[in-house]
Design an enzyme around this catalytic site. Structure first.
Site, mmCIF file in Angstrom:
data_model
loop_
_atom_site.group_PDB
_atom_site.id
_atom_site.type_symbol
_atom_site.label_atom_id
_atom_site.label_comp_id
_atom_site.label_asym_id
_atom_site.label_seq_id
_atom_site.Cartn_x
_atom_site.Cartn_y
_atom_site.Cartn_z
ATOM 1 N N ASN A 13 14.556 53.307 37.094
ATOM 2 C CA ASN A 13 14.328 51.863 37.191
ATOM 3 C C ASN A 13 13.144 51.457 36.312
ATOM 4 O OD1 ASN A 13 14.169 49.180 37.883
ATOM 5 N ND2 ASN A 13 14.312 49.540 40.098
ATOM 6 N N GLU B 158 6.769 53.760 45.610
ATOM 7 C CA GLU B 158 7.584 54.662 44.812
ATOM 8 C C GLU B 158 8.674 53.834 44.162
ATOM 9 O OE1 GLU B 158 5.723 57.072 47.935
ATOM 10 O OE2 GLU B 158 7.195 55.469 48.170
ATOM 11 N N TYR C 180 5.714 46.465 37.684
ATOM 12 C CA TYR C 180 4.556 46.935 38.441
ATOM 13 C C TYR C 180 3.367 47.205 37.530
ATOM 14 C CZ TYR C 180 7.931 47.577 42.243
ATOM 15 O OH TYR C 180 8.894 47.389 43.201
ATOM 16 N N VAL D 57 14.794 41.304 44.958
ATOM 17 C CA VAL D 57 15.079 39.934 44.548
ATOM 18 C C VAL D 57 16.580 39.862 44.271
ATOM 19 C CG1 VAL D 57 14.654 38.125 42.834
ATOM 20 C CG2 VAL D 57 12.773 39.627 43.554
ATOM 21 N N ILE E 237 11.218 46.184 48.169
ATOM 22 C CA ILE E 237 11.094 44.813 47.654
ATOM 23 C C ILE E 237 12.347 44.535 46.850
ATOM 24 C CG2 ILE E 237 9.755 45.556 45.639
ATOM 25 C CD1 ILE E 237 8.298 42.767 45.849
#
Length: 157
Positions: free
Chosen positions: A116, A111, A123, A79, A77
């Site tokens: 990060n 994962e 999340y 952005v 994912i």
């Protein structure tokens, strides 16, 4: 989601091989160890759920997820940096969760690099819980053989 109130109108569109140019370019711009065009092509040909978030002709982000028996695994994912912290990631997580529920999934898995921390917090705010760690999961650093651990997270749907 107040950040999205003044945002451009955007739509989630199916990712396809003929539209991978901007996806691969964004991937290479964002990550030190990006997916290759071949990784995206393989995912599409395998039938993975892949969507691009597009406003007019601008790619804001995308995600790729793999469906299992009663779970969905979020593989990627992203952005665009200039659109981060505006709610677009959460919007894509919402869309993924809705799709996963419609497919009969009970769990979402992912994962994330241990380094990060921002993504981990995102999340966690969304409801994902840390359930483990994968040692040496991601490539790291400039030297061959350097690896980084991954935090494994899950969300009960």
């Amino acid at each position: 989601m107040s950040a999205l109130l003044n945002a451009p109108e955007a739509a989630l569109e199916p990712m396809s091989e003929d539209r991978l140019g901007p996806v691969v370019a964004l991937e290479q711009r964002v990550y030190a160890h990006p997916w290759t065009q071949g990784n995206f092509v393989d995912s599409l040909r395998a039938g993975y759920h892949a969507r691009m978030l597009v406003a007019a002709t601008e790619l804001l982000g995308y995600y790729v997820a793999m469906k299992g028996v009663d779970e969905v695994h979020l593989l990627n994912i992203t952005v665009a940096p200039e659109h981060q912290r505006q709610g677009w990631g959460r919007l894509m997580l919402d869309a993924l969760a809705l799709w996963a529920r419609a497919e009969g999934a009970q769990w979402l898995w992912l994962e994330v690099r241990t380094s990060n921390v921002h993504a981990q917090r995102t999340y966690e705010r969304y409801g994902y819980r840390r359930v483990g760690e994968r040692r040496n999961y991601y490539p790291a650093g400039a030297g061959a053989g350097k690896r980084e651990n991954a935090v494994v997270m899950s969300l009960k749907l």
